[in-house]
Design a protein around this motif. Structure first.
Motif, mmCIF file in Angstrom:
data_model
loop_
_atom_site.group_PDB
_atom_site.id
_atom_site.type_symbol
_atom_site.label_atom_id
_atom_site.label_comp_id
_atom_site.label_asym_id
_atom_site.label_seq_id
_atom_site.Cartn_x
_atom_site.Cartn_y
_atom_site.Cartn_z
ATOM 1 N N PRO A 43 1.296 -0.810 -0.176
ATOM 2 C CA PRO A 43 -0.288 0.325 -0.203
ATOM 3 C C PRO A 43 0.530 1.644 -0.204
ATOM 4 O O PRO A 43 2.153 1.515 0.744
ATOM 5 N N ALA A 44 0.390 2.218 -0.395
ATOM 6 C CA ALA A 44 0.305 3.834 -0.243
ATOM 7 C C ALA A 44 0.931 4.660 1.647
ATOM 8 O O ALA A 44 -0.618 4.571 1.694
ATOM 9 N N LEU A 45 1.816 4.157 2.399
ATOM 10 C CA LEU A 45 1.597 4.788 3.721
ATOM 11 C C LEU A 45 1.398 6.148 3.407
ATOM 12 O O LEU A 45 2.482 6.624 2.774
ATOM 13 N N LYS A 46 0.628 6.801 4.283
ATOM 14 C CA LYS A 46 0.898 7.959 4.185
ATOM 15 C C LYS A 46 1.161 8.583 5.767
ATOM 16 O O LYS A 46 0.579 7.869 6.967
ATOM 17 N N TYR A 47 1.986 9.375 5.980
ATOM 18 C CA TYR A 47 3.261 9.252 7.180
ATOM 19 C C TYR A 47 3.630 11.172 7.160
ATOM 20 O O TYR A 47 3.376 11.929 6.190
ATOM 21 N N GLU A 48 3.072 12.048 8.936
ATOM 22 C CA GLU A 48 3.781 13.019 9.091
ATOM 23 C C GLU A 48 5.595 12.760 9.427
ATOM 24 O O GLU A 48 5.365 12.058 10.053
ATOM 25 N N ILE A 49 6.121 13.268 9.782
ATOM 26 C CA ILE A 49 7.257 13.477 9.908
ATOM 27 C C ILE A 49 7.099 14.798 10.927
ATOM 28 O O ILE A 49 6.655 15.262 10.160
ATOM 29 N N GLN A 50 7.563 14.520 12.186
ATOM 30 C CA GLN A 50 7.365 16.179 13.311
ATOM 31 C C GLN A 50 8.826 15.974 14.017
ATOM 32 O O GLN A 50 9.054 14.732 14.595
ATOM 33 N N GLY A 51 9.388 16.434 13.860
ATOM 34 C CA GLY A 51 11.061 16.169 14.813
ATOM 35 C C GLY A 51 11.271 15.675 13.805
ATOM 36 O O GLY A 51 11.743 15.014 12.951
#
Length: 337
Positions: A43-51
């Motif tokens: 799958p195409a995983l969606k993610y956020e990078i914080q720090g």
């Protein structure tokens, strides 16, 4: 033409390096990860990078089979499964969470209706509300020793769930024969919906039946709440459609909203004298209820008794009663219905 092509490639590389620098400096960035986390699922995983940490925020809804979530993305550890990240991924059958993850968010795996197993690592400390709700094929789950917080209704509508096991060293939770309690066993958190057996006696020492504890437990026909219990939570017995008998001790002082809604086989119930308010929808759609017995003075009526038509019975010495309560006729205990 060649010069223009080189210029285009150089510009692309420049833009890519700027984006990577922005993430590493701590600004929030959102991505779709086209890299396959396992051989079975791509799958195409969606993610956020914080720090220096990554939160998984979404997944391709067409993902199927086994999903292994990577421990690192773009060189940074995956520490959170975000709100609704895998919600409605109907075809996932198995999920492995890396031991870098510390929290599972609200509704993170809700309505993963084909999910039969999930591995929660010892690093996880919190599980959000509705995290596994409507995982209708899930048969068992183990809460690791590290978990200190489980949100309300985390296992709602897991109709095949036979048992919930808790790591022996957990300081916040415990299980008794597959039923989930707080560590002190004063709060009954969740009774697994698929647990075998038609009768259940709440253990001594339990003070509170939690929110939606027995939600949808259609196998149960008889429940006895132990003496000393004081509170029944909101929707505690919602949809216990086979329940014909429940014993509520005199120690109970509070029954939460919609506590017995859709208990369609319940014919009679006695309410302790200490209960002063019958809250919203407590007996709504209890279509077989013919006797509602009050052992004390007339309680405040907030329920309305929607699609429920019992005769009300009261003690002769009790006070505050009229000839009707919530639009239903009131008679003395001992009189024939």
């Amino acid at each position: 033409m060649r010069r223009a092509l080189l210029l285009s490639i150089s510009l692309s590389l420049l833009l890519g390096s700027c984006g990577e620098k922005s993430s590493s400096e701590g600004s929030e960035s959102t991505h779709e990860n086209p890299t396959a986390p396992s051989e079975e699922v791509k799958p195409a995983l969606k993610y956020e990078i914080q720090g220096d940490a990554v939160t998984i925020t979404g997944c391709d809804k067409k993902a199927s089979g086994e999903l292994i979530i990577a421990a690192n993305i773009e060189g940074k550890p995956v520490t959170k499964i975000g709100k609704s990240a895998f919600s409605r991924c109907y075809s996932l059958t198995s999920i492995r969470i890396p031991d870098s993850v510390t929290s599972i968010g609200k509704e993170a795996f809700s309505a993963c209706t084909s999910l039969t197993s999930i591995s929660i690592p010892d690093s996880v400390t919190s599980i959000g509300k509705y995290a596994f709700s409507n995982c209708s094929d899930l048969t068992s789950i183990t809460i690791p020793e590290s978990v200190t917080s489980i949100g309300e209704r985390a296992f709602n509508s897991c109709f095949r769930l036979l048992a919930i096991e808790v790591g022996a060293g957990n300081i916040s939770y415990a299980d008794v024969d597959g039923v989930l309690f707080n560590k002190k066993k004063t709060l009954l958190v969740t009774y697994p919906k698929g647990k075998k057996g038609t009768n259940y006696d709440v253990p001594d020492g339990v003070a509170t039946i939690g929110v939606a504890t027995f939600y949808g437990c259609s196998n149960l026909r008889s429940i006895t709440i132990s003496d000393g219990a004081t509170a029944i939570g909101e929707e505690a017995f919602h949809g216990c459609s086979s329940l014909t008998n429940i014993t509520i001790p005199n120690s109970v002082t509070r029954i939460g909203d919609y506590a017995f809604v859709h208990c369609t086989s319940l014919r009679s119930i006695a309410i302790p004298a200490a209960v002063e308010v019958i809250r919203n929808g407590v007996f709504d759609n209890c279509t077989s209820l013919t006797k509602l017995i009050f052992l004390g003075d007339a309680p405040e009526d907030r329920t309305g008794l929607i699609n429920t038509f019992p005769t009300i019975y009261r003690n002769p010495e009790s006070k505050g009663w009229d000839d009707k309560w919530s639009r239903r006729p009131v008679e003395l205990i001992g009189e024939k219905p």
